[in-house]
Structure formats: structure tokens, C-alpha cells
Design a protein around this motif. Sequence first.
Motif, PDB file in Angstrom:
ATOM      1  N   GLU A  36      25.585  18.936  79.137  1.00 18.22           N
ATOM      2  CA  GLU A  36      24.817  18.127  79.121  1.00 18.22           C
ATOM      3  C   GLU A  36      26.138  17.057  78.397  1.00 18.22           C
ATOM      4  O   GLU A  36      26.189  16.851  77.072  1.00 18.22           O
ATOM      5  N   ASN A  84      19.586   9.558  84.530  1.00 18.82           N
ATOM      6  CA  ASN A  84      19.404   8.104  85.289  1.00 18.82           C
ATOM      7  C   ASN A  84      17.727   8.480  85.516  1.00 18.82           C
ATOM      8  O   ASN A  84      16.953   7.632  85.807  1.00 18.82           O
ATOM      9  N   ALA A  91       9.604   6.754  91.329  1.00 23.93           N
ATOM     10  CA  ALA A  91       8.876   6.525  93.536  1.00 23.93           C
ATOM     11  C   ALA A  91      10.074   7.821  93.912  1.00 23.93           C
ATOM     12  O   ALA A  91      10.770   7.654  94.229  1.00 23.93           O
ATOM     13  N   THR A 504      15.436  10.551  95.317  1.00 23.43           N
ATOM     14  CA  THR A 504      15.511  11.067  94.375  1.00 23.43           C
ATOM     15  C   THR A 504      14.902  12.345  94.607  1.00 23.43           C
ATOM     16  O   THR A 504      14.813  14.213  94.612  1.00 23.43           O
TER      17      THR A 504
HETATM   18  C1  LIG Z   1      16.841   1.803  87.169  1.00 24.59           C
HETATM   19  C2  LIG Z   1      16.317   3.506  87.619  1.00 24.59           C
HETATM   20  C3  LIG Z   1      15.505   2.852  88.822  1.00 24.59           C
HETATM   21  C4  LIG Z   1      15.247   3.749  88.910  1.00 24.59           C
HETATM   22  N1  LIG Z   1      14.281   4.712  90.130  1.00 24.59           N
HETATM   23  C5  LIG Z   1      13.863   5.245  91.073  1.00 24.59           C
HETATM   24  C6  LIG Z   1      13.092   5.772  91.906  1.00 24.59           C
HETATM   25  O1  LIG Z   1      12.141   5.015  91.384  1.00 24.59           O
HETATM   26  N2  LIG Z   1      13.080   6.819  92.991  1.00 24.59           N
HETATM   27  C7  LIG Z   1      14.639   7.403  92.924  1.00 24.59           C
HETATM   28  O2  LIG Z   1      14.119   8.512  93.904  1.00 24.59           O
HETATM   29  N3  LIG Z   1      15.252   6.940  92.640  1.00 24.59           N
HETATM   30  C8  LIG Z   1      15.223   5.682  91.373  1.00 24.59           C
HETATM   31  N4  LIG Z   1      16.130   5.782  90.969  1.00 24.59           N
HETATM   32  C9  LIG Z   1      17.241   7.241  90.732  1.00 24.59           C
HETATM   33  C10 LIG Z   1      16.917   8.162  90.564  1.00 24.59           C
HETATM   34  O3  LIG Z   1      17.562   8.241  88.580  1.00 24.59           O
HETATM   35  C11 LIG Z   1      18.899   8.907  90.852  1.00 24.59           C
HETATM   36  O4  LIG Z   1      18.999   9.568  92.323  1.00 24.59           O
HETATM   37  C12 LIG Z   1      18.609  10.469  89.865  1.00 24.59           C
HETATM   38  O5  LIG Z   1      18.705  10.658  88.988  1.00 24.59           O
HETATM   39  C13 LIG Z   1      19.673  10.828  90.516  1.00 24.59           C
HETATM   40  O6  LIG Z   1      19.509  12.224  90.237  1.00 24.59           O
HETATM   41  P1  LIG Z   1      21.555  13.653  89.893  1.00 24.59           P
HETATM   42  O7  LIG Z   1      20.952  14.509  89.592  1.00 24.59           O
HETATM   43  O8  LIG Z   1      22.208  13.247  91.114  1.00 24.59           O
HETATM   44  O9  LIG Z   1      22.505  12.516  88.789  1.00 24.59           O
HETATM   45  P2  LIG Z   1      22.072  11.785  87.912  1.00 24.59           P
HETATM   46  O10 LIG Z   1      19.852  12.097  87.099  1.00 24.59           O
HETATM   47  O11 LIG Z   1      22.261  10.801  87.330  1.00 24.59           O
HETATM   48  O12 LIG Z   1      22.003  13.098  86.262  1.00 24.59           O
HETATM   49  C14 LIG Z   1      23.309  13.758  86.043  1.00 24.59           C
HETATM   50  C15 LIG Z   1      24.000  14.171  85.065  1.00 24.59           C
HETATM   51  O13 LIG Z   1      24.594  14.397  84.144  1.00 24.59           O
HETATM   52  C16 LIG Z   1      25.330  14.404  83.187  1.00 24.59           C
HETATM   53  N5  LIG Z   1      26.983  13.744  82.990  1.00 24.59           N
HETATM   54  C17 LIG Z   1      27.242  12.964  84.046  1.00 24.59           C
HETATM   55  N6  LIG Z   1      28.791  13.209  83.710  1.00 24.59           N
HETATM   56  C18 LIG Z   1      29.007  14.573  83.334  1.00 24.59           C
HETATM   57  C19 LIG Z   1      30.396  15.436  82.592  1.00 24.59           C
HETATM   58  N7  LIG Z   1      30.861  15.165  83.042  1.00 24.59           N
HETATM   59  N8  LIG Z   1      29.489  16.695  81.833  1.00 24.59           N
HETATM   60  C20 LIG Z   1      28.782  17.095  81.768  1.00 24.59           C
HETATM   61  N9  LIG Z   1      27.201  16.511  81.441  1.00 24.59           N
HETATM   62  C21 LIG Z   1      27.339  15.503  82.976  1.00 24.59           C
HETATM   63  C22 LIG Z   1      24.451  13.175  83.143  1.00 24.59           C
HETATM   64  O14 LIG Z   1      24.646  13.081  81.661  1.00 24.59           O
HETATM   65  C23 LIG Z   1      23.607  12.880  83.597  1.00 24.59           C
HETATM   66  O15 LIG Z   1      22.330  13.745  82.546  1.00 24.59           O
HETATM   67  C24 LIG Z   1      16.886   4.914  90.052  1.00 24.59           C
HETATM   68  C25 LIG Z   1      17.639   5.431  89.065  1.00 24.59           C
HETATM   69  C26 LIG Z   1      17.942   3.924  87.928  1.00 24.59           C
HETATM   70  C27 LIG Z   1      18.932   3.505  87.638  1.00 24.59           C
END
Ligand SMILES: Cc1cc2nc3c(=O)[nH]c(=O)nc-3n(C[C@H](O)[C@H](O)[C@H](O)COP(=O)(O)OP(=O)(O)OC[C@H]3O[C@@H](n4cnc5c(N)ncnc54)[C@H](O)[C@@H]3O)c2cc1C
Length: 523
Positions: A36, A84, A91, A504
Motif C-alpha cells: 500500500e 478512498n 452510501a 463501492t
Molecule cells: C469524498 C468521497 C465520497 C465518496 N462517497 C461514496 C459513497 O457514499 N458511496 C460509494 O459507493 N462510493 C463513494 N465514494 C467512492 C469510493 O470511495 C470508491 O468507489 C472506492 O474507494 C473505490 O475503491 P477502489 O478499490 O477502486 O479504490 P481505492 O479505494 O481508491 O483504493 C485504491 C488503493 O490503492 C492504493 N494505491 C494506489 N496506487 C498505488 C500504487 N502504485 N502502489 C501501491 N498502492 C497504491 C491507494 O493508496 C488506495 O489504498 C466516495 C469517494 C470520495 C472521494
Amino acid sequence: MTVNTDYDIIIIGTGAGGGTLAHRLAPTGKKILILERGSFLPREKANWNAKEVYQKERYHTDEMWYNLGGKSFRPGVGYWVGGNTKVYGAALLRMREQDFDTVAHHEGVSSAWPLKYRDFESYYTEAEKLYNVHGLQGEDPTEPPMSEGYPHPPVSHEPRMQDMSDGFRQQGLHPFHLPLGIKLDEVNPEFSPCIRCNTCDGFPCLVHAKADADVNAVRPAQQHNNVTLITQAKVVRLHTSASGREVTGVETEIEGQSQLFTSDTVVVSCGAINSALLLLRSASDQHPDGLANRSNQVGRNLMKHLATAILALSTKPNPAVYQKTIAINDFYWGEPDFPYPMGQIQNTGNVLGDMIPAETPAVLAPLVKLVPGFGLEQIASHSTGWWLQSEDLPDPDNRVRVMDDKVCLEYKPNNTKAHDRLVQRWIKVLETNDHSMQPFIIPMGIYPRNSIPLQAVGHQCGTCRLGEDPITSVLDLNCRTHDVDNLYVVDGSFFPSNSGVNPTLTIIANALRVADHLQDRMK
Ligand SMILES: Cc1cc2nc3c(=O)[nH]c(=O)nc-3n(C[C@H](O)[C@H](O)[C@H](O)COP(=O)(O)OP(=O)(O)OC[C@H]3O[C@@H](n4cnc5c(N)ncnc54)[C@H](O)[C@@H]3O)c2cc1C
């Protein structure tokens, strides 16, 4: 470069995708390495300080990305354990059953998924349990079939929010309790981890009562001896064998040093934008256009929802402490004279005085003029926030690119008429509610609208879509890349189209689904 060879599987990233996958695989006893780039988000009073979080962007990366015109911007994303989800609004909604089929929109078509709702149903049920979802089955007119009810009762509306919900119902709408992943016990509040505060959506939870991937998935996974988490470990490149068919090394920067990790299987879970970037940056002789990019689809079809935040100001105060409880799907599939999907409406988190300058700079000055004597705090205490989101359609020209090592987002919104219609429709509903409920409402309701800019990429998805055809998709139905046998992408990247609901819960459900496949593969 140090070489570390001891793992069955490496998971890169700990957000909704990677964190959930690690949680599901941890009990298998397989040697799991999680890399991470961020650290654990600090627990500090600033977690709940709107000035720090919204105005100073304390938890956002300070990376700069570039738009189509070459202008730089600071993206609204954070790199932390939990990704994120540390700041999300929790939600957690299922996609609708028809969202998995081809859907005709006003400005085009959103592609069918090669998998159907029935393939996800049991995983949605598990995801709702794992992420403590509260909701009430049967209220939402577009709700897909659920084999079990929500694991927790709905989060109650406080009186002002209940008034609004009743008003919407009087207008013939079907407001429902927004499904939320929080650890709230309203029957025994003294024992409830969640205290129903006004700093939830957009804020990290200081008391760890939001069901995020860090608290609900990564920390429990770490209880298993076979799981190793290395934080502040940024993966910069994936190496492959001479044939290009296997990943043979995960090159990682840790404290300024390059380290190479190897494992049988590698899962990229960096979020839709960063996962595509990692593949593109791993170009080699065997993969000249980027790893697993024979289709030239890596980075394309970026989607992030069309979204508008509306601050609805009233003369009647809104003392509700936790306001994010109402959702409306009555326009999700359109309306009689507009038979196209328009999208979903839900509350934002609370409107706080210190958030307004960051969220609505363009409308703030006229707003303050229109309501003489109202300072920021008064505006905030008389406001309700609404979040309107519509589906943006997959467009191969909406894409993530690496140019001269810079991150470029080329994104032109599409399907905007349907979204504009949703906004106008909702403004009318709010005005009707104000007039019918409150004779003292300002006669001309004031609803500043703030269209979400490019840097708001919270709902990013697409970029490595799944499909059966290696010519038009990056991932097969198990989220394994078509081109590289031991490489998977498990995060928001896989969406072939993004529906109108928050992404999410689908990312989590998919991670559970892929984990089952990986367990079989690793047997
Ligand atoms: C303010 C805000 C409010 C939101 N509210 C909602 C909501 O209410 N409901 C909902 O469904 N969604 C919501 N979302 C969206 C939700 O956060 C995302 O859909 C979800 O986190 C995406 O998951 P993911 O696993 O695709 O990516 P992420 O959660 O972004 O995880 C990616 C991970 O990879 C790591 N990473 C990135 N690049 C590298 C690298 N090169 N090497 C090692 N690690 C790396 C990052 O640090 C992170 O830990 C919201 C987002 C924000 C910003």
C-alpha cells in the motif's frame, strides 16, 4: 534491488477492492503480501475539522494531474490504508437488475455487463454484512430482488429530515432510507461506535465507526499470521517473463529504495485511475503499449458519474445532526415524457460553514448578497445538501494516459441532458416542498448548484473493463487480464458501464466474487 520471493499472492492497494479481497483470502492460510503506497490515516482532531478537510484538503494527495488542455489540477483522492473509503459517504447501494443489461440513454447506450445481477446477488448480501449496511428493504421502487433483508435497521431520519421525506411522499414520490455502512446502534446509543455526528461524508471517522476498507477489512485480515502489510510501499512497475505471459516481479519503492517482490499471483487494486497507470507504466518489449493492453483498452472508458451538489437554503433551520439519510430513485429510469435514465438523488453529508467556501466558491458571493445578514454558519444551519448523480456513458476517448510521465485525464462529460433534467426536476420538488411545508420559506427558494469538476474522481471506474472478448476488454470474467496469466485487477476498473448508483458496494461484491475464484486457483 532487494528481491523478496516468499508469497503466494501480492495485492497492490487496500481500498474497497484490494482491502476486501485481502479480508476474504486471509483465512486461506496462503502467504499474502499487501503493498500500500499510503500509511494508516492519522487519528487526530483534524479528521473532523471542515476547514482542514475541505478547505486545506488535508487528506488529499498533493500530486498534480493534467487535463485535456494540459492544465494541472490536484485530484480529490487520498492514498491511505483503506483507500478512498476512508473519506467516503458510505452510501452502499446495489446496482439495479436492469443496470446489468444494455440500457438506452438519451445520448447513447450503456453497455451490457457480461455478468448479470444474479451473478452478484449473493455477493451483495455478503458485502452488506461485511460493511455493516443499514437499510429498509421494500421502500425503494427500483430495488433489485434481495435474498435477505439488510443486516441492520435503517438509519432513522431526524425530525427535519423526516418532514422533508414526508413532503416528498405527499408529492407522490417514494423517498427511502439511504443504505449506509456505519456502525450505528440506535437502540443502545451508549454502546454504539457511531455517534451520529455531522462530519461523516467526506471526512475520515475519528472513532472508526464508518465501515471502511481499513477498519472492516484490512485490520481484521492482519490478524492472520499469513498476511503481511507493507505501508508506504508504492508499486511503480510490474515485470514479466520473457514470454510476457506472467508477472515475475513487482517493483516497489519503499523509503527511497527499490525492492522487487515475487509471487504466484499478482492483483492490482490501486483504484481505476492508478491501476490503469500502473499497467501503462509497465510497458515492455512484450507489451509495448502497456501491460495487458493488447486491446488498447487500458485506461479507456473512464467513468466517474455526472454529479451535482445542491445546497438548498430555507428560512427554517435544519438542526438535524446526521442528515445523510434520504434517497430518491423515482427518476432513476426517467419519467413519462422522458423515458431515459436520469439518475439518483441522495443527501450529501451535512452542510457546514467551513465547507461552503471550498464547495461552492462561485455561488457563495451572490448567495451571501441574496440573504443579507446570513453568515456562513447561518447559511449552513438553514441548509440541506443534495447529491444528484447520473450515469456517464463509457466512451473510449475518456481515458487515463501517461504522457512524459505526467498523469493526464482526458474526460468530456456525456449524457448531460439527462443529468440537467434531473437537477431541474429536483429543484422543482424542493421548491414545492418548501412552499407546502413552510409558509415562511423565502418565496424564491435559493438552490445554488455546484457541478462537480474534473478533479472530483471519487466515483472513478472503467479503465480496465471486463468482457469475454480480448479485443474489446482488458479483463476476463474473473478479472484476470486476458494477456497475462497470473495478473488480476480487482477494484473499480472492471466496470463495463457504471449505472446511476454509487459504485463501492459493487466493487466490494466483485472483490468477494473474484476471491472465490482465486481460492480455487490457489488450491
Ligand atoms: C469524498 C468521497 C465520497 C465518496 N462517497 C461514496 C459513497 O457514499 N458511496 C460509494 O459507493 N462510493 C463513494 N465514494 C467512492 C469510493 O470511495 C470508491 O468507489 C472506492 O474507494 C473505490 O475503491 P477502489 O478499490 O477502486 O479504490 P481505492 O479505494 O481508491 O483504493 C485504491 C488503493 O490503492 C492504493 N494505491 C494506489 N496506487 C498505488 C500504487 N502504485 N502502489 C501501491 N498502492 C497504491 C491507494 O493508496 C488506495 O489504498 C466516495 C469517494 C470520495 C472521494
